[in-house]
Every structure is written in C-alpha cells, then in structure tokens.
Design a protein around this motif. Structure first.
Motif, PDB file in Angstrom:
ATOM      1  N   ALA A  27       1.531  -1.236   0.201  1.00 21.33           N
ATOM      2  CA  ALA A  27       0.194   0.064  -0.024  1.00 21.33           C
ATOM      3  C   ALA A  27       0.785   0.875  -0.340  1.00 21.33           C
ATOM      4  O   ALA A  27       2.196   1.319   0.167  1.00 21.33           O
ATOM      5  CB  ALA A  27      -1.106   0.120   1.290  1.00 21.33           C
ATOM      6  N   LEU A  28       0.619   2.372  -0.627  1.00 17.81           N
ATOM      7  CA  LEU A  28       0.806   3.592  -0.614  1.00 17.81           C
ATOM      8  C   LEU A  28       1.081   4.083   0.771  1.00 17.81           C
ATOM      9  O   LEU A  28       0.077   4.052   1.285  1.00 17.81           O
ATOM     10  CB  LEU A  28       0.571   4.711  -1.986  1.00 17.81           C
ATOM     11  CG  LEU A  28       0.872   3.811  -3.154  1.00 17.81           C
ATOM     12  CD1 LEU A  28      -0.243   4.979  -4.276  1.00 17.81           C
ATOM     13  CD2 LEU A  28       1.861   3.617  -3.224  1.00 17.81           C
ATOM     14  N   SER A  29       1.759   4.573   1.199  1.00 22.72           N
ATOM     15  CA  SER A  29       1.775   5.655   2.815  1.00 22.72           C
ATOM     16  C   SER A  29       2.839   6.513   3.072  1.00 22.72           C
ATOM     17  O   SER A  29       3.795   7.104   1.719  1.00 22.72           O
ATOM     18  CB  SER A  29       3.093   4.774   3.687  1.00 22.72           C
ATOM     19  OG  SER A  29       4.009   4.712   3.198  1.00 22.72           O
ATOM     20  N   GLY A  30       2.502   8.069   4.002  1.00 21.95           N
ATOM     21  CA  GLY A  30       2.943   9.400   3.718  1.00 21.95           C
ATOM     22  C   GLY A  30       2.562   9.793   2.904  1.00 21.95           C
ATOM     23  O   GLY A  30       1.299  10.069   1.920  1.00 21.95           O
ATOM     24  N   LEU A  31       3.585  10.972   2.869  1.00 21.32           N
ATOM     25  CA  LEU A  31       2.957  12.241   1.438  1.00 21.32           C
ATOM     26  C   LEU A  31       3.644  12.025   0.100  1.00 21.32           C
ATOM     27  O   LEU A  31       4.202  11.121  -0.074  1.00 21.32           O
ATOM     28  CB  LEU A  31       3.238  13.114   2.253  1.00 21.32           C
ATOM     29  CG  LEU A  31       3.579  14.018   3.708  1.00 21.32           C
ATOM     30  CD1 LEU A  31       4.208  15.578   3.234  1.00 21.32           C
ATOM     31  CD2 LEU A  31       1.617  14.421   3.226  1.00 21.32           C
ATOM     32  N   ILE A  32       2.810  11.439  -0.376  1.00 24.94           N
ATOM     33  CA  ILE A  32       3.492  11.432  -2.380  1.00 24.94           C
ATOM     34  C   ILE A  32       2.577  13.104  -3.363  1.00 24.94           C
ATOM     35  O   ILE A  32       1.795  13.252  -3.288  1.00 24.94           O
ATOM     36  CB  ILE A  32       1.707  10.171  -2.919  1.00 24.94           C
ATOM     37  CG1 ILE A  32       2.370   9.115  -2.349  1.00 24.94           C
ATOM     38  CG2 ILE A  32       2.462   9.779  -3.977  1.00 24.94           C
ATOM     39  CD1 ILE A  32       0.984   7.878  -1.772  1.00 24.94           C
ATOM     40  N   ALA A  33       3.953  13.104  -3.928  1.00 15.78           N
ATOM     41  CA  ALA A  33       3.806  14.750  -4.328  1.00 15.78           C
ATOM     42  C   ALA A  33       3.472  14.406  -5.854  1.00 15.78           C
ATOM     43  O   ALA A  33       3.156  13.329  -6.484  1.00 15.78           O
ATOM     44  CB  ALA A  33       5.441  15.053  -4.763  1.00 15.78           C
ATOM     45  N   ALA A  38      -2.118   7.768   2.973  1.00 16.24           N
ATOM     46  CA  ALA A  38      -0.819   7.864   2.621  1.00 16.24           C
ATOM     47  C   ALA A  38      -2.054   9.156   1.462  1.00 16.24           C
ATOM     48  O   ALA A  38      -3.854   9.082   2.006  1.00 16.24           O
ATOM     49  CB  ALA A  38      -1.183   6.983   1.571  1.00 16.24           C
ATOM     50  N   ALA A  39      -1.416  10.410   1.244  1.00 16.88           N
ATOM     51  CA  ALA A  39      -1.947  11.386   0.715  1.00 16.88           C
ATOM     52  C   ALA A  39      -1.185  11.555  -0.747  1.00 16.88           C
ATOM     53  O   ALA A  39      -0.786  11.652  -0.772  1.00 16.88           O
ATOM     54  CB  ALA A  39      -2.028  12.735   1.964  1.00 16.88           C
ATOM     55  N   ILE A  40      -2.169  11.812  -1.706  1.00 20.11           N
ATOM     56  CA  ILE A  40      -1.461  12.896  -2.715  1.00 20.11           C
ATOM     57  C   ILE A  40      -2.046  14.198  -2.989  1.00 20.11           C
ATOM     58  O   ILE A  40      -2.755  14.577  -2.993  1.00 20.11           O
ATOM     59  CB  ILE A  40      -1.548  12.038  -4.209  1.00 20.11           C
ATOM     60  CG1 ILE A  40      -1.105  10.388  -3.777  1.00 20.11           C
ATOM     61  CG2 ILE A  40      -1.311  12.435  -5.194  1.00 20.11           C
ATOM     62  CD1 ILE A  40      -1.658   9.437  -4.984  1.00 20.11           C
ATOM     63  N   GLY A  41      -0.993  15.032  -3.285  1.00 20.37           N
ATOM     64  CA  GLY A  41      -1.262  16.147  -3.310  1.00 20.37           C
ATOM     65  C   GLY A  41       0.361  17.406  -4.006  1.00 20.37           C
ATOM     66  O   GLY A  41       1.093  16.823  -3.755  1.00 20.37           O
ATOM     67  N   SER A  42      -0.320  18.641  -4.254  1.00 20.67           N
ATOM     68  CA  SER A  42       0.080  19.297  -5.111  1.00 20.67           C
ATOM     69  C   SER A  42       1.372  20.394  -4.351  1.00 20.67           C
ATOM     70  O   SER A  42       2.453  20.479  -4.229  1.00 20.67           O
ATOM     71  CB  SER A  42      -0.764  20.995  -5.689  1.00 20.67           C
ATOM     72  OG  SER A  42      -1.442  19.739  -6.561  1.00 20.67           O
ATOM     73  N   THR A  43       1.251  20.655  -3.176  1.00 21.94           N
ATOM     74  CA  THR A  43       1.578  21.712  -1.833  1.00 21.94           C
ATOM     75  C   THR A  43       2.707  20.751  -1.176  1.00 21.94           C
ATOM     76  O   THR A  43       3.585  21.457  -0.487  1.00 21.94           O
ATOM     77  CB  THR A  43       0.277  22.350  -1.191  1.00 21.94           C
ATOM     78  OG1 THR A  43      -0.133  21.372  -0.307  1.00 21.94           O
ATOM     79  CG2 THR A  43      -0.070  23.100  -2.275  1.00 21.94           C
ATOM     80  N   TYR A  44       2.906  19.320  -0.992  1.00 26.50           N
ATOM     81  CA  TYR A  44       3.823  18.497  -0.528  1.00 26.50           C
ATOM     82  C   TYR A  44       5.261  18.501  -1.780  1.00 26.50           C
ATOM     83  O   TYR A  44       6.092  18.446  -1.154  1.00 26.50           O
ATOM     84  CB  TYR A  44       3.467  17.172  -1.033  1.00 26.50           C
ATOM     85  CG  TYR A  44       2.041  16.720  -0.058  1.00 26.50           C
ATOM     86  CD1 TYR A  44       1.319  17.385   0.183  1.00 26.50           C
ATOM     87  CD2 TYR A  44       1.986  15.508  -0.748  1.00 26.50           C
ATOM     88  CE1 TYR A  44      -0.012  17.732   0.704  1.00 26.50           C
ATOM     89  CE2 TYR A  44       0.252  14.878  -0.362  1.00 26.50           C
ATOM     90  CZ  TYR A  44      -0.283  15.864   0.880  1.00 26.50           C
ATOM     91  OH  TYR A  44      -1.869  16.012   1.872  1.00 26.50           O
ATOM     92  N   ASN A  45       4.787  19.764  -2.630  1.00 28.09           N
ATOM     93  CA  ASN A  45       6.249  19.582  -3.355  1.00 28.09           C
ATOM     94  C   ASN A  45       6.904  21.261  -3.047  1.00 28.09           C
ATOM     95  O   ASN A  45       8.393  20.482  -2.783  1.00 28.09           O
ATOM     96  CB  ASN A  45       5.839  20.226  -4.493  1.00 28.09           C
ATOM     97  CG  ASN A  45       5.307  18.907  -5.824  1.00 28.09           C
ATOM     98  OD1 ASN A  45       6.431  18.486  -6.752  1.00 28.09           O
ATOM     99  ND2 ASN A  45       4.400  18.653  -5.710  1.00 28.09           N
ATOM    100  N   ILE A  46       6.139  21.833  -2.209  1.00 28.54           N
ATOM    101  CA  ILE A  46       7.058  23.100  -1.858  1.00 28.54           C
ATOM    102  C   ILE A  46       6.987  23.375  -0.108  1.00 28.54           C
ATOM    103  O   ILE A  46       7.717  23.937   0.946  1.00 28.54           O
ATOM    104  CB  ILE A  46       6.068  24.608  -2.387  1.00 28.54           C
ATOM    105  CG1 ILE A  46       4.518  24.218  -2.198  1.00 28.54           C
ATOM    106  CG2 ILE A  46       6.638  24.293  -3.913  1.00 28.54           C
ATOM    107  CD1 ILE A  46       4.546  25.641  -2.326  1.00 28.54           C
TER     108      ILE A  46
END
Length: 316
Positions: free
Chosen positions: A9-15, A213-221
């Motif tokens: 499974a995916l986990s943590g922050l995914i950019a 787990a979470a996928i998001g845009s602002t995890y880039n910055i």
C-alpha cells in the motif's frame, strides 16, 4: 510481477509532481532529476506523475511518455512512481497505460473521460476496465476528481463494482472534500484496497478518518509542514497537529490569491528547482505577482516553517 492487491500500500506524502518546462513551454526533462532529489530530500514517499498538477491533460501522448520515463529513471526504485494515464480518448489512455507498464512504473492511475460526462457506476467501471487491462501486470488506482471531470458517481458503489471486474484494481485517489464518503470508501473495501487522500488543506481530517497516504500539489513546496501534521497526529499531540495544519491552510490561502499552479511552480524556483512556467491555459506569473507572492509567504512565516521552525525560530 503479478499485479495488484498484494502490492504494498502507498503511505505517507506522495507529491503530485510538476512538469518542468522551458520558457517556451517545451518539456525540460533535464530538471526532473533535480526535482526528484528535492522531493526525496523532503521525505516524500512517492511520486504521482502527469496528473492535474503536472498538466497531464495539456501534454501530448508522446510528451507524457517521455515525462513518465524521466521520472521513473530519476526515482531509480527509491520511491514508487504512479503514472496518471487518463485521457478523453480511451485508446490513448490504453497506449499510455501499456507504456507505463513497459518502463516499470509502480502503478498506473486514471481519471475518467471528461468531455462526455460519466453519470453512472457501470459506465465508469467499463471505461476504467478498458484502461487497466492495457497494463495487466500493474496495479491500478482510479483518480476521483469530480471538480475537474464532472463525474459525481458514488465512490463506494464504484469500488464495489470495480473490485469484481478490474483484476488489477489496487485503490483510489480520492480528490474531493467529502470526508464522510472517503470514510465510506475505506469501510466499503477490503483491507487489500488502498484509498488515498487528495485534498492537502484537509489532511488532518483525513488522518482522523483513517488515511495512511495522501497525494497533493503543495507537498512539492511544503512537505515539512505536512510531515509535522502527520508526526503530531501519530503522537496524539492534536493541538500541535492542528497548529501545523492551520499553517498549511494559511500557505494555501496565500497561493490561492494567485493562479495556483503557476504560483506553486514559482515557489519551487524560489527553493532552487527551476521548473519554469505552466502552459496555457494556466500561463505564468508576472514580475509584480512574483514579488507579491514572495512577500506574502514571508509575512506569514512560510519559509521559516518549511525549514522546520516555529514562529519563535525553534528548530524541529
């Protein structure tokens, strides 16, 4: 590898990764490795490529294949790479899915066709089955983002039907604000399916309803800010978790005063990753907007927070 439900499974922050571009809008693939290193340095645990954040729908099929290859190569098995292959043409989506499998992507994901709206679960399953079967050895995640696709099919019902018909179904990227439906999706599926949160400003609420787990845009910055939300929540330090989530919300509110994706790419440049502008129709910020963006982020303390400092300057 035999697909699917047995894959981790995916986990943590995914950019949800941005697509580096030259000033004329051409792909700038040479920057991909720098972007990946930046993200892994922020303890990002996965990469979601060619999604809404990456302007996947503004790229040609060939460009999307080039970009997917560049990210898979740059990641070099250090973190999972999920390639978004959704397309208004299901034949193009199938081509992208087959290509993603051939280059060793960890998983594929797809939005549904959006020009002709999908209004019922059976039709949605039909479409996603077409895409997923083109990559029969690769886990598949449906990408639910009704604000952009216009499809408001009930996700618990979709998952129930899709589990029976899509052998590679691994889970769902849930990009909506309905925590009650997100919770119902997690409750409606077996432990083998992975329901991943997709709304950055509500991460804490998602953690409280069971997100892993979470996928998001602002995890880039701003990954360090969100990492503190996760760490505080895991330690049952809910006051601190709320404090850091509020800071993330403040950052997003500032970003929302500008064209969002061009602004986020601009902040990446401020952080030393020259990802360039967006393509039309998203465009780019003016010099006046750039100065204002930096000033507003400095005023709220963003650059200190993202270094792991609180407002008193105490280190993480």
């Amino acid at each position: 590898m035999k697909p699917t439900n047995s894959s981790p499974a995916l986990s943590g922050l995914i950019a949800a990764t941005y697509t580096p571009m030259h000033s004329n809008g051409d792909l700038n693939l040479e920057v991909v490795s720098s972007l990946v290193d930046h993200l892994l340095g922020s303890e990002i645990s996965g990469l979601y490529v060619c999604g809404s954040t990456g302007e996947g729908m503004s790229l040609t099929t060939g460009e999307r294949q080039q970009l997917a290859e560049a990210f898979v190569d740059a990641a070099n098995h250090r973190v999972p790479v999920i390639v978004q292959v959704g397309h208004n043409s299901l034949r193009d989506a199938r081509e992208l899915a087959t290509h993603a499998e051939s280059i060793g992507a960890h998983a594929i994901s797809a939005t549904c066709p959006s020009y002709y709206k999908i209004a019922d679960s059976d039709s949605l399953v039909d479409c996603m089955c077409e895409v997923a079967t083109a990559a029969p050895e690769t886990p598949f995640y449906y990408y639910h983002i009704p604000a952009l696709t216009g499809s408001s099919v009930e996700m618990p019902e979709f998952l129930r039907l899709a589990t029976e018909r899509i052998p590679t179904l691994r889970g769902l990227k849930y990009t909506d604000t309905k925590l009650h439906e997100f919770m119902a999706c997690k409750n409606a599926t077996s432990d083998d399916l992975d329901v991943v949160w997709g709304c950055d400003e509500m991460l804490l609420g998602a953690l409280a309803t069971g997100a892993n787990a979470a996928i998001g845009s602002t995890y880039n910055i701003a990954a360090n800010i969100y990492q503190r939300v996760i760490e505080s929540f895991a330690a049952s330090d809910f006051d601190n978790a709320r404090k850091w989530q509020l800071r993330a919300v403040e950052v997003i509110r500032v970003m929302g005063q500008f064209p969002f994706h061009p602004a986020t790419k601009a902040v990446l440049e401020m952080q030393g990753v020259p990802v360039g502008p967006c393509r039309l129709p998203l465009g780019r910020l003016s010099e006046t907007q750039l100065k204002s963006l930096r000033a507003k982020l400095t005023e709220i303390g963003f650059f200190n927070w993202n270094r792991g400092e609180d407002t008193t300057g105490a280190s993480r």
